[in-house]
Design a protein around this motif. Structure first.
Motif, mmCIF file in Angstrom:
data_model
loop_
_atom_site.group_PDB
_atom_site.id
_atom_site.type_symbol
_atom_site.label_atom_id
_atom_site.label_comp_id
_atom_site.label_asym_id
_atom_site.label_seq_id
_atom_site.Cartn_x
_atom_site.Cartn_y
_atom_site.Cartn_z
ATOM 1 N N GLN A 169 29.249 29.892 34.515
ATOM 2 C CA GLN A 169 30.662 29.691 34.821
ATOM 3 C C GLN A 169 31.518 29.471 33.575
ATOM 4 O O GLN A 169 32.733 29.619 33.616
ATOM 5 N N ASN A 170 30.891 29.132 32.453
ATOM 6 C CA ASN A 170 31.642 28.811 31.242
ATOM 7 C C ASN A 170 31.626 29.922 30.191
ATOM 8 O O ASN A 170 32.504 29.956 29.328
ATOM 9 N N TRP A 171 30.648 30.799 30.257
ATOM 10 C CA TRP A 171 30.480 31.797 29.197
ATOM 11 C C TRP A 171 30.557 33.214 29.765
ATOM 12 O O TRP A 171 29.894 33.528 30.758
ATOM 13 N N ALA A 172 31.392 34.050 29.115
ATOM 14 C CA ALA A 172 31.497 35.468 29.473
ATOM 15 C C ALA A 172 31.314 36.293 28.202
ATOM 16 O O ALA A 172 31.709 35.871 27.105
ATOM 17 N N VAL A 173 30.717 37.477 28.348
ATOM 18 C CA VAL A 173 30.444 38.322 27.180
ATOM 19 C C VAL A 173 30.810 39.765 27.496
ATOM 20 O O VAL A 173 30.789 40.207 28.653
ATOM 21 N N SER A 174 31.150 40.494 26.440
ATOM 22 C CA SER A 174 31.340 41.936 26.534
ATOM 23 C C SER A 174 31.041 42.515 25.155
ATOM 24 O O SER A 174 31.677 42.128 24.163
ATOM 25 N N LEU A 202 39.734 41.786 30.203
ATOM 26 C CA LEU A 202 39.170 41.933 28.863
ATOM 27 C C LEU A 202 40.224 42.404 27.874
ATOM 28 O O LEU A 202 40.312 41.893 26.744
ATOM 29 N N MET A 203 41.043 43.378 28.273
ATOM 30 C CA MET A 203 42.085 43.869 27.367
ATOM 31 C C MET A 203 43.098 42.775 27.054
ATOM 32 O O MET A 203 43.570 42.661 25.914
ATOM 33 N N GLU A 204 43.431 41.949 28.050
ATOM 34 C CA GLU A 204 44.366 40.854 27.807
ATOM 35 C C GLU A 204 43.752 39.804 26.888
ATOM 36 O O GLU A 204 44.404 39.311 25.960
ATOM 37 N N ASP A 205 42.491 39.449 27.130
ATOM 38 C CA ASP A 205 41.848 38.442 26.293
ATOM 39 C C ASP A 205 41.742 38.901 24.843
ATOM 40 O O ASP A 205 41.849 38.090 23.915
ATOM 41 N N ARG A 206 41.529 40.192 24.618
ATOM 42 C CA ARG A 206 41.397 40.713 23.262
ATOM 43 C C ARG A 206 42.749 41.094 22.656
ATOM 44 O O ARG A 206 42.808 41.558 21.521
ATOM 45 N N TYR A 227 35.018 40.386 33.359
ATOM 46 C CA TYR A 227 34.952 41.525 32.455
ATOM 47 C C TYR A 227 34.196 42.701 33.062
ATOM 48 O O TYR A 227 33.983 43.710 32.387
ATOM 49 N N THR A 228 33.764 42.588 34.312
ATOM 50 C CA THR A 228 32.910 43.608 34.900
ATOM 51 C C THR A 228 33.584 44.311 36.075
ATOM 52 O O THR A 228 34.557 43.827 36.643
ATOM 53 N N ALA A 229 33.028 45.438 36.420
ATOM 54 C CA ALA A 229 33.461 46.203 37.594
ATOM 55 C C ALA A 229 32.219 46.710 38.307
ATOM 56 O O ALA A 229 31.267 47.165 37.669
ATOM 57 N N ASP A 230 32.211 46.612 39.627
ATOM 58 C CA ASP A 230 31.088 47.116 40.413
ATOM 59 C C ASP A 230 31.150 48.623 40.584
ATOM 60 O O ASP A 230 30.135 49.306 40.575
ATOM 61 N N GLN A 231 32.354 49.144 40.747
ATOM 62 C CA GLN A 231 32.544 50.524 41.167
ATOM 63 C C GLN A 231 33.477 51.224 40.183
ATOM 64 O O GLN A 231 34.390 50.621 39.622
ATOM 65 N N SER A 232 33.257 52.512 39.990
ATOM 66 C CA SER A 232 34.199 53.312 39.227
ATOM 67 C C SER A 232 35.469 53.494 40.044
ATOM 68 O O SER A 232 35.439 53.612 41.270
ATOM 69 N N MET A 266 47.437 45.821 22.822
ATOM 70 C CA MET A 266 48.812 46.196 23.139
ATOM 71 C C MET A 266 49.018 47.705 23.079
ATOM 72 O O MET A 266 50.146 48.184 23.106
ATOM 73 N N SER A 267 47.925 48.454 23.000
ATOM 74 C CA SER A 267 47.958 49.912 23.076
ATOM 75 C C SER A 267 46.581 50.369 23.506
ATOM 76 O O SER A 267 45.591 49.609 23.414
ATOM 77 N N LEU A 268 46.492 51.601 23.972
ATOM 78 C CA LEU A 268 45.186 52.130 24.342
ATOM 79 C C LEU A 268 44.285 52.230 23.119
ATOM 80 O O LEU A 268 43.073 51.996 23.207
ATOM 81 N N THR A 269 44.866 52.538 21.964
ATOM 82 C CA THR A 269 44.076 52.590 20.731
ATOM 83 C C THR A 269 43.462 51.232 20.429
ATOM 84 O O THR A 269 42.292 51.139 20.029
ATOM 85 N N ASP A 270 44.228 50.144 20.611
ATOM 86 C CA ASP A 270 43.671 48.797 20.426
ATOM 87 C C ASP A 270 42.453 48.588 21.321
ATOM 88 O O ASP A 270 41.436 48.026 20.894
ATOM 89 N N ALA A 271 42.559 49.013 22.567
ATOM 90 C CA ALA A 271 41.457 48.822 23.509
ATOM 91 C C ALA A 271 40.236 49.642 23.111
ATOM 92 O O ALA A 271 39.099 49.152 23.138
ATOM 93 N N LEU A 272 40.451 50.895 22.707
ATOM 94 C CA LEU A 272 39.323 51.777 22.401
ATOM 95 C C LEU A 272 38.594 51.375 21.129
ATOM 96 O O LEU A 272 37.425 51.745 20.943
ATOM 97 N N ARG A 273 39.263 50.643 20.225
ATOM 98 C CA ARG A 273 38.570 50.161 19.024
ATOM 99 C C ARG A 273 37.371 49.290 19.376
ATOM 100 O O ARG A 273 36.460 49.124 18.569
ATOM 101 N N ASN A 274 37.368 48.732 20.572
ATOM 102 C CA ASN A 274 36.325 47.797 20.970
ATOM 103 C C ASN A 274 35.208 48.445 21.774
ATOM 104 O O ASN A 274 34.399 47.747 22.390
ATOM 105 N N VAL A 275 35.143 49.779 21.765
ATOM 106 C CA VAL A 275 34.082 50.497 22.468
ATOM 107 C C VAL A 275 33.158 51.133 21.436
ATOM 108 O O VAL A 275 33.555 52.077 20.744
ATOM 109 N N PRO A 276 31.924 50.651 21.276
ATOM 110 C CA PRO A 276 30.998 51.313 20.357
ATOM 111 C C PRO A 276 30.772 52.760 20.787
ATOM 112 O O PRO A 276 30.693 53.071 21.975
#
Length: 738
Positions: free
Chosen positions: A609-614, A97-101, A69-74, A104-114
């Motif tokens: 190795q078993n737990w990931a968070v976002s 992260l988008m696949e796990d959640r 779920y992470t990225a080192d670099q922009s 199916m649209s950019l709006t769906d993805a942005l709903r998850n950004v506080p």
């Protein structure tokens, strides 16, 4: 095997250690050449994966790759440092992260950004309409670092990640970006073969197929294509429906050891039955069934987005890298939408079975085009006894917009409680305004990261922008007869600034204090029209609004850099906001002041190795601090800005073949209209879950459940209508990957 060295060895080794720490022991192939390019400048990060196939030393580590779920670099080519050393709040939504959640649209993805809330579309500005940190970001959409101006509903079928940069960013991106920008990073050709097919089936007649095919044609050429077909409605809502398809081919060619050329194209076409939701009643959404639909079955929003991009990456030497980008994009739109407005002035005590809805029908067409180019240079050098990492660049674009506006007359009304399903009819729907705008802009910037030692850094940047527009329009009467013409040229020239002080107490963490500015021209959206109802141009004589931000933050990496923590406090001020001119109705003056003071916290990555968070939390204390409107009470918050918003997602992998995910989001109370009497919606909680089973090495099945409690909440706000959020959704995904 020959190894090509293009950067300092210490940077390559550090990048390799970060990659191993973040992903654990999983099979990957990465060349020393790719490491050097990726660590030296983020604008060549996409190029490095393909370059890995040519004349390099291969490193192979066996195991399975965990959820990432992470990225080192922009992915944006305007930052030289890793995200932990970039003095700005940046949220990255990775493809995983988008696949796990189940987005199916950019709006769906942005709903998850506080810190992001969604606005409902006007009749001429459909598409994605987010607010970032309290300020509208409709015109702040980017694709691979270049402006993606079109008003269309974006789909993530060709996206590797989505980056949300929060805070004023005109120094990096030009006009706009008061609350921040949203950049979409597209998928790039790879050095290895890839075959991927995803089939989604769900309630609300959801049917979706995406395909991702990548093939190295030779040792120097790779081809990739992504395909999309999506059809479906909105759970819990009648009427609304989306049918879209997309195709995105790309070709990468290695031209010698130091140069790479990438050609890409993206086309997305959508046929939508639009959802303009419910009417307001006495300052709140009308108390009716969530499924009520007040439009006509043959309402439509048909959009077509096409863009072709040429990108050239060239390594001059181990300390200097050049990137050139050219893009031509065309966005067309044809619409007829129905907005529900109540007849008369019913009150909260009016019996609902007596209330009638006026179907306010708008007609619109538009064609927007943009031809833009960028040239960016990343340089590392020693000067004055200190190390400098400098990004400099020039940009230029030509943009056109040709919208038409019309209003239907004599449209039949319908009861509020039980809307009538009937064919559309009217006594006339003539054009009221046809306009055309030609705009050209030029910009130049330089951003220097000065590293005094391993602990102290200073960032300083400046940008100059020139934005010119020629606006022309013909106005017509209700019967379509010509009334008048207007021609307005305007040129705005503005500087933008950024400065920051960074302190690194350790390699894993950074403390920073940053300051930045941005500006909003009155024709930022390629039009002087500031109202979609009376088609006024009351801002045409105004200078740009000016914005400034102060932000202090802490970024830290835990668990051997597997978990990223990011927290910040900030203050954004729009110091000359547009407010109504009390002496001239329909016109504005620059006499307002808007402020947002807040706090944000995010945590992304792996606990083990078993737990990931976002997830994260954002607190926004917004205020219309100064205005000419007597009906705005002191301390009134800005429209569509919740005080509290939260999003969390936890993924658990008990065994390698099985994965579970659960998450929730909270959005606090919001105002849609801030003048008295206000219009507001209550806050809400919504919860999601996911279960995935790896049936074989190449085949998996995944079930996403969204809004588990079927919460009836209000998602997209507009002063004249409000759109409920989707009800309970269930989507089964069958994934085949090779």
């Amino acid at each position: 095997m020959k190894m090509v060295n293009t950067t300092r060895g210490s940077r390559a080794e550090q990048s390799l250690r970060r990659s191993k720490a973040r992903t654990g022991d999983w099979r990957f192939k990465l060349s020393r050449l790719a490491l050097g390019i990726g660590a030296g400048g983020s604008m060549l990060a996409a190029a490095s994966a393909f370059a890995a196939n040519k004349g390099v030393e291969e490193i192979v580590i066996e195991e399975n790759r965990p959820t990432d779920y992470t990225a080192d670099q922009s992915s944006i080519g305007k930052f030289t440092e890793t995200l932990v050393d970039t003095p700005q709040s940046i949220t990255v939504l990775t493809k995983q992260l988008m696949e796990d959640r189940g987005a199916m649209s950019l709006t769906d993805a942005l709903r998850n950004v506080p810190g992001i809330t969604l606005g409902a579309g006007e009749f001429s500005w459909q598409g994605n309409n987010p607010n970032i940190r309290g300020f509208n970001a409709r015109n702040d959409m980017f694709l691979d670092g270049m402006r993606d101006f079109g008003n269309y509903d974006r789909d993530p079928f060709n996206l590797e990640s989505v980056e949300v940069l929060q805070g004023p960013s005109s120094m990096m991106f030009g006009r706009g970006s008061t609350g921040g920008i949203i950049d979409q990073a597209s998928k790039q050709p790879l050095a290895e073969s890839l075959r991927s097919l995803h089939v989604n089936l769900g309630n609300a007649d959801t049917r979706r197929i995406t395909a991702d095919y990548n093939e190295p044609l030779t040792s120097d050429v790779a081809f990739r294509i992504n395909l999309l077909k999506h059809d479906g409605g909105v759970p819990g809502r009648d009427g609304a429906d989306t049918d879209r398809y997309g195709v995105a081919p790309s070709l990468a060619m290695q031209l010698g050891s130091a140069t790479k050329l990438t050609l890409s194209y993206m086309k997305q076409h959508s046929d939508v039955v639009p959802d303009y939701g419910l009417p307001w009643l006495a300052g709140k959404p009308a108390n009716v069934d969530r499924s009520n639909y007040y439009g006509f079955d043959d309402d439509f929003i048909n959009t077509d987005a096409s863009m072709g991009t040429v990108k050239l990456d060239h390594v001059l030497n181990q300390d200097n890298r050049l990137q050139a980008l050219v893009r031509y994009a065309d966005y067309s739109r044809s619409t007829r939408i129905t907005e529900p407005l109540l007849v008369g002035s019913p009150t909260a005590t009016t019996p609902l079975d007596t209330v009638v809805v006026n179907r306010n029908v708008f007609r619109g067409e538009s064609d927007e085009r943009i031809f833009q180019g960028q040239l960016n240079l990343v340089s590392h050098f020693q000067f004055g006894g200190v190390e400098h990492a400098v990004v400099s660049g020039i940009e230029a674009s030509e943009e056109t917009s040709s919208p038409g506006f019309g209003f239907a007359l004599g449209v039949p009304t319908t009861p509020l409680l039980h809307p009538v399903d009937q064919p559309f009819s009217s006594t006339g729907i003539a054009w009221r305004l046809l306009s055309h705008s030609d705009a050209d802009s030029q910009g130049a910037f330089v951003l220097d990261t000065i590293k005094f030692n391993s602990q102290w850094q200073v960032v300083a940047g400046i940008r100059w922008d020139r934005f010119h527009i020629d606006y022309n329009a013909d106005r017509y009467n209700d019967d379509g007869t010509f009334r008048s013409s207007e021609h307005i040229p305007r040129t705005d020239t503005k500087p933008s600034y950024r400065a920051a002080l960074l302190y690194k107490p350790s390699e894993q963490g950074t403390l920073y204090l940053g300051w930045g500015t941005s500006f909003n021209p009155s024709a930022e959206g390629l039009s002087f029209i500031n109202s979609g109802r009376n088609l006024t141009i009351g801002d045409s004589k105004l200078d740009p609004e000016n914005n400034k931000s102060l932000e202090a933050g802490l970024k830290w990496q835990l668990f051997n850099k597997a978990l990223d923590l990011d927290t910040a406090v900030f203050h954004i001020e729009k110091e000359n906001a547009r407010v109504p001119d009390p002496t001239t109705p329909g016109y504005d003056i620059l006499a307002g002041k808007q402020t947002v003071t807040g706090f944000s916290f995010t945590a992304t990555g792996r606990l083990n190795q078993n737990w990931a968070v976002s997830g994260g939390y954002t607190y926004l204390d917004s205020e219309q601090a100064k205005t000419t409107q007597l009906t705005v009470l002191p301390g009134t918050p800005l429209a569509n800005v919740p005080r509290n918003s939260l999003s969390a997602w936890v993924s658990w992998t008990p065994v390698m073949a099985l994965q579970f995910g659960v998450g929730g989001r909270y959005v606090g109370d919001r105002l849609a209209v801030i003048t008295q009497p206000v219009k507001e919606v209550p806050g809400y909680w919504a919860f999601d879950a996911m279960a995935k089973y790896q049936v074989t090495q190449h085949f998996s099945a995944k079930l996403n459940l969204t809004n588990l409690t079927d919460k009836y909440y209000f998602d997209q706000l507009h002063p004249f209508h409000v759109v409920p959020g989707p009800g309970f959704g269930a989507v089964l995904a069958l994934d085949l990957d090779y």
